[in-house]
Design a protein around this motif. Sequence first.
Motif, PDB file in Angstrom:
ATOM      1  N   GLU A 165      42.842 138.210 179.679  1.00 24.42           N
ATOM      2  CA  GLU A 165      42.427 139.308 180.331  1.00 24.42           C
ATOM      3  C   GLU A 165      41.101 139.949 180.213  1.00 24.42           C
ATOM      4  OE1 GLU A 165      44.368 143.538 182.253  1.00 24.42           O
ATOM      5  OE2 GLU A 165      45.250 142.672 180.407  1.00 24.42           O
ATOM      6  N   VAL A 166      40.246 140.093 181.042  1.00 24.51           N
ATOM      7  CA  VAL A 166      38.816 140.693 180.673  1.00 24.51           C
ATOM      8  C   VAL A 166      39.363 142.158 180.725  1.00 24.51           C
ATOM      9  CG1 VAL A 166      36.560 141.217 181.525  1.00 24.51           C
ATOM     10  CG2 VAL A 166      37.507 138.944 182.072  1.00 24.51           C
ATOM     11  N   GLY A 167      39.062 142.660 179.456  1.00 22.45           N
ATOM     12  CA  GLY A 167      39.151 144.154 178.906  1.00 22.45           C
ATOM     13  C   GLY A 167      38.150 144.967 178.468  1.00 22.45           C
ATOM     14  N   GLY A 168      38.342 146.136 178.056  1.00 20.76           N
ATOM     15  CA  GLY A 168      37.232 146.906 177.634  1.00 20.76           C
ATOM     16  C   GLY A 168      37.052 146.599 176.095  1.00 20.76           C
ATOM     17  N   ASP A 169      37.605 146.050 175.520  1.00 22.13           N
ATOM     18  CA  ASP A 169      37.777 145.865 174.008  1.00 22.13           C
ATOM     19  C   ASP A 169      37.360 144.355 173.796  1.00 22.13           C
ATOM     20  OD1 ASP A 169      37.794 145.474 171.332  1.00 22.13           O
ATOM     21  OD2 ASP A 169      39.668 146.431 171.079  1.00 22.13           O
ATOM     22  N   TRP A 170      36.023 143.938 173.674  1.00 24.71           N
ATOM     23  CA  TRP A 170      35.691 142.635 173.261  1.00 24.71           C
ATOM     24  C   TRP A 170      36.377 141.941 172.378  1.00 24.71           C
ATOM     25  CZ3 TRP A 170      33.087 140.081 169.093  1.00 24.71           C
ATOM     26  CH2 TRP A 170      32.825 140.859 168.232  1.00 24.71           C
ATOM     27  N   LYS A 171      36.488 142.857 171.160  1.00 23.16           N
ATOM     28  CA  LYS A 171      37.266 142.116 170.212  1.00 23.16           C
ATOM     29  C   LYS A 171      38.717 141.353 170.383  1.00 23.16           C
ATOM     30  CE  LYS A 171      35.407 145.387 166.915  1.00 23.16           C
ATOM     31  NZ  LYS A 171      35.994 146.692 166.332  1.00 23.16           N
ATOM     32  N   GLU A 172      39.280 141.979 171.400  1.00 26.60           N
ATOM     33  CA  GLU A 172      40.692 141.227 171.765  1.00 26.60           C
ATOM     34  C   GLU A 172      40.427 140.067 172.451  1.00 26.60           C
ATOM     35  OE1 GLU A 172      42.763 144.286 174.069  1.00 26.60           O
ATOM     36  OE2 GLU A 172      43.110 145.590 172.331  1.00 26.60           O
ATOM     37  N   ASP A 173      39.247 140.235 173.548  1.00 24.43           N
ATOM     38  CA  ASP A 173      38.902 138.862 174.197  1.00 24.43           C
ATOM     39  C   ASP A 173      38.635 137.768 173.129  1.00 24.43           C
ATOM     40  OD1 ASP A 173      39.360 140.587 176.165  1.00 24.43           O
ATOM     41  OD2 ASP A 173      37.447 140.531 177.089  1.00 24.43           O
ATOM     42  N   HIS A 174      37.607 138.169 172.264  1.00 21.27           N
ATOM     43  CA  HIS A 174      37.123 137.098 171.435  1.00 21.27           C
ATOM     44  C   HIS A 174      38.279 136.558 170.414  1.00 21.27           C
ATOM     45  CE1 HIS A 174      34.820 135.659 167.675  1.00 21.27           C
ATOM     46  NE2 HIS A 174      35.482 136.439 167.167  1.00 21.27           N
ATOM     47  N   LEU A 175      39.269 137.298 169.856  1.00 25.43           N
ATOM     48  CA  LEU A 175      40.386 136.868 169.121  1.00 25.43           C
ATOM     49  C   LEU A 175      41.181 135.911 170.104  1.00 25.43           C
ATOM     50  CD1 LEU A 175      41.118 139.986 166.823  1.00 25.43           C
ATOM     51  CD2 LEU A 175      40.065 138.081 166.283  1.00 25.43           C
ATOM     52  N   LYS A 176      41.512 136.173 171.000  1.00 25.65           N
ATOM     53  CA  LYS A 176      42.436 135.298 171.930  1.00 25.65           C
ATOM     54  C   LYS A 176      41.635 134.032 172.137  1.00 25.65           C
ATOM     55  CE  LYS A 176      45.705 136.234 172.814  1.00 25.65           C
ATOM     56  NZ  LYS A 176      46.839 135.770 172.304  1.00 25.65           N
ATOM     57  N   VAL A 177      40.420 134.217 172.413  1.00 28.00           N
ATOM     58  CA  VAL A 177      39.474 132.848 172.660  1.00 28.00           C
ATOM     59  C   VAL A 177      39.690 132.148 171.587  1.00 28.00           C
ATOM     60  CG1 VAL A 177      37.550 131.926 173.319  1.00 28.00           C
ATOM     61  CG2 VAL A 177      38.262 133.950 174.578  1.00 28.00           C
ATOM     62  N   THR A 178      39.300 132.765 170.219  1.00 23.24           N
ATOM     63  CA  THR A 178      39.405 131.935 169.145  1.00 23.24           C
ATOM     64  C   THR A 178      40.681 131.303 168.696  1.00 23.24           C
ATOM     65  OG1 THR A 178      39.244 133.722 167.860  1.00 23.24           O
ATOM     66  CG2 THR A 178      37.172 133.060 168.268  1.00 23.24           C
ATOM     67  N   GLU A 179      41.648 131.988 168.877  1.00 24.88           N
ATOM     68  CA  GLU A 179      43.009 131.945 168.594  1.00 24.88           C
ATOM     69  C   GLU A 179      43.354 130.463 169.450  1.00 24.88           C
ATOM     70  OE1 GLU A 179      47.761 133.248 168.950  1.00 24.88           O
ATOM     71  OE2 GLU A 179      46.000 134.397 169.762  1.00 24.88           O
ATOM     72  N   ALA A 180      42.967 130.400 170.665  1.00 19.41           N
ATOM     73  CA  ALA A 180      43.221 129.187 171.577  1.00 19.41           C
ATOM     74  C   ALA A 180      42.802 127.949 171.018  1.00 19.41           C
ATOM     75  CB  ALA A 180      42.677 129.591 173.085  1.00 19.41           C
ATOM     76  N   VAL A 181      41.563 127.774 170.368  1.00 22.81           N
ATOM     77  CA  VAL A 181      41.134 126.765 169.729  1.00 22.81           C
ATOM     78  C   VAL A 181      41.347 126.401 168.349  1.00 22.81           C
ATOM     79  CG1 VAL A 181      39.228 126.414 171.368  1.00 22.81           C
ATOM     80  CG2 VAL A 181      38.994 127.827 169.375  1.00 22.81           C
ATOM     81  N   GLY A 182      42.634 127.349 167.895  1.00 27.02           N
ATOM     82  CA  GLY A 182      43.085 127.284 166.526  1.00 27.02           C
ATOM     83  C   GLY A 182      42.129 127.760 165.597  1.00 27.02           C
ATOM     84  N   LYS A 183      41.263 128.792 165.826  1.00 31.07           N
ATOM     85  CA  LYS A 183      40.145 129.435 164.894  1.00 31.07           C
ATOM     86  C   LYS A 183      40.424 130.925 164.819  1.00 31.07           C
ATOM     87  CE  LYS A 183      37.938 125.513 164.163  1.00 31.07           C
ATOM     88  NZ  LYS A 183      37.699 124.896 162.938  1.00 31.07           N
ATOM     89  N   LEU A 184      41.578 131.485 164.760  1.00 30.15           N
ATOM     90  CA  LEU A 184      41.688 132.577 164.960  1.00 30.15           C
ATOM     91  C   LEU A 184      41.362 133.281 163.585  1.00 30.15           C
ATOM     92  CD1 LEU A 184      43.074 135.256 166.085  1.00 30.15           C
ATOM     93  CD2 LEU A 184      45.396 134.728 165.073  1.00 30.15           C
ATOM     94  N   GLU A 185      41.597 132.994 162.230  1.00 27.33           N
ATOM     95  CA  GLU A 185      41.036 133.465 161.061  1.00 27.33           C
ATOM     96  C   GLU A 185      39.623 133.441 161.170  1.00 27.33           C
ATOM     97  OE1 GLU A 185      42.927 135.157 159.051  1.00 27.33           O
ATOM     98  OE2 GLU A 185      44.661 134.781 160.403  1.00 27.33           O
ATOM     99  N   GLU A 186      39.161 132.295 161.547  1.00 29.55           N
ATOM    100  CA  GLU A 186      37.471 132.276 161.434  1.00 29.55           C
ATOM    101  C   GLU A 186      36.879 133.341 162.475  1.00 29.55           C
ATOM    102  OE1 GLU A 186      39.486 129.862 161.808  1.00 29.55           O
ATOM    103  OE2 GLU A 186      38.631 128.030 160.652  1.00 29.55           O
ATOM    104  N   GLY A 187      37.713 133.798 163.749  1.00 33.16           N
ATOM    105  CA  GLY A 187      37.283 134.813 164.507  1.00 33.16           C
ATOM    106  C   GLY A 187      37.457 136.039 163.792  1.00 33.16           C
ATOM    107  N   LYS A 188      38.342 136.278 162.943  1.00 31.26           N
ATOM    108  CA  LYS A 188      38.570 137.808 162.511  1.00 31.26           C
ATOM    109  C   LYS A 188      37.345 137.956 161.334  1.00 31.26           C
ATOM    110  CE  LYS A 188      43.768 138.067 162.558  1.00 31.26           C
ATOM    111  NZ  LYS A 188      45.020 137.800 161.945  1.00 31.26           N
ATOM    112  N   LYS A 189      36.908 136.921 160.847  1.00 30.04           N
ATOM    113  CA  LYS A 189      35.702 136.918 159.734  1.00 30.04           C
ATOM    114  C   LYS A 189      34.635 137.269 160.654  1.00 30.04           C
ATOM    115  CE  LYS A 189      33.637 134.879 155.870  1.00 30.04           C
ATOM    116  NZ  LYS A 189      32.085 134.972 156.527  1.00 30.04           N
ATOM    117  N   VAL A 190      34.269 136.947 161.674  1.00 29.45           N
ATOM    118  CA  VAL A 190      33.182 137.118 162.585  1.00 29.45           C
ATOM    119  C   VAL A 190      32.968 138.528 162.851  1.00 29.45           C
ATOM    120  CG1 VAL A 190      32.031 136.742 164.977  1.00 29.45           C
ATOM    121  CG2 VAL A 190      33.035 134.821 163.500  1.00 29.45           C
ATOM    122  N   ILE A 191      34.156 138.978 163.208  1.00 33.94           N
ATOM    123  CA  ILE A 191      34.226 140.456 163.579  1.00 33.94           C
ATOM    124  C   ILE A 191      33.877 141.290 162.511  1.00 33.94           C
ATOM    125  CG2 ILE A 191      35.949 142.354 164.176  1.00 33.94           C
ATOM    126  CD1 ILE A 191      37.088 140.399 166.262  1.00 33.94           C
TER     127      ILE A 191
END
Length: 324
Positions: free
Chosen positions: A157-183
């Motif tokens: 869902e396109v929401g107001g919090d870019w971090k939530e979008d970013h984490l869901k997209v990175t989770e979808a490709v198996g890179k959630l922990e890497e996504g958290k580190k980027v933030i």
Amino acid sequence: MKNLLSMLSILLLTVIFVAGCGNNSMKSSGENDTKSTEVSQGTSDEKEDANDTITVSHLYGEAKVPKDPKKVILLSHVSWEGSLVSVGVKPFAVMAYDNEFPPHLVEELQGVTPLPYADEINPEEIVKLNPDLLIISDRYKPLYDQLSETIPTVVVEVGGDWKEDHLKVTEAVGKLEEGKKVIKDLETEAAEIGKNIKEKVGEEKFMAVAINKKDIRVYGLINHATNSLLFEDLQLTPAEGLPNDFGENISIEGLAKYNPDHIIDVTYFNSGEFYDTVTQGEVWNNLTAVKNKNVHTLSTTWGFWDPIERQKGLKEIQAILLGE
């Protein structure tokens, strides 16, 4: 003699019977071993399949997706492809305006298949590309309904919090922990830059604007990636009266109620009849920020929805305001 022949016959029949039983026993044992092996192999294959996929919860349910997808198609009007790039995943195909990728991702997306921006997508065109993972925004629910049974699909869902979008997209490709580190890394960098800016400008007030073809977008305090970049990450002081939401579109005259010390100009096209009317008009030129030459025009203007643009925006704001 007859007794001897009878005894030999009985002995021979006994040997044949015992041998037959032994063969049947060996055969039965062999069949059981084979079946056991088949069951064992089946269990192993199932485990292997389970290890090759992950389950991702998303807006419309759950999806079993490849742990290491090779052909990712991403369909969104905001630049989530930057989130993929930030964790080392190059998408196979993404949407592009007039065959052009977002300016801040042109280099990173070389070789990626461009797909036309559209509010409705032909599912057959997606099937032809044979993706092993589809990541789409919530505006494409009809596509989800048509393809999710055959193509692993994650809806964000396109929401107001870019971090939530970013984490869901990175989770979808198996890179959630890497996504958290980027933030985390971005937050650390932004805090340092914001601290240095505040030391220089104090409590001087900021406002972000984008001059469109027919009106002016004044960005607000929350619910947009641009707002969070300025007022959460950098901790700049907002101008008085800014919308307490993602923003509002106003006329030229509407600018008069705002009088910031600094204007962050994120206009995508810095030309055209309306743009010239605004920037050459009396209302614009009577603003404090304009009079003091504190209109800061950025080249990163895609909305700051992904970490690649956010970092480039941070560096650009740092260079403009601090000369670094």
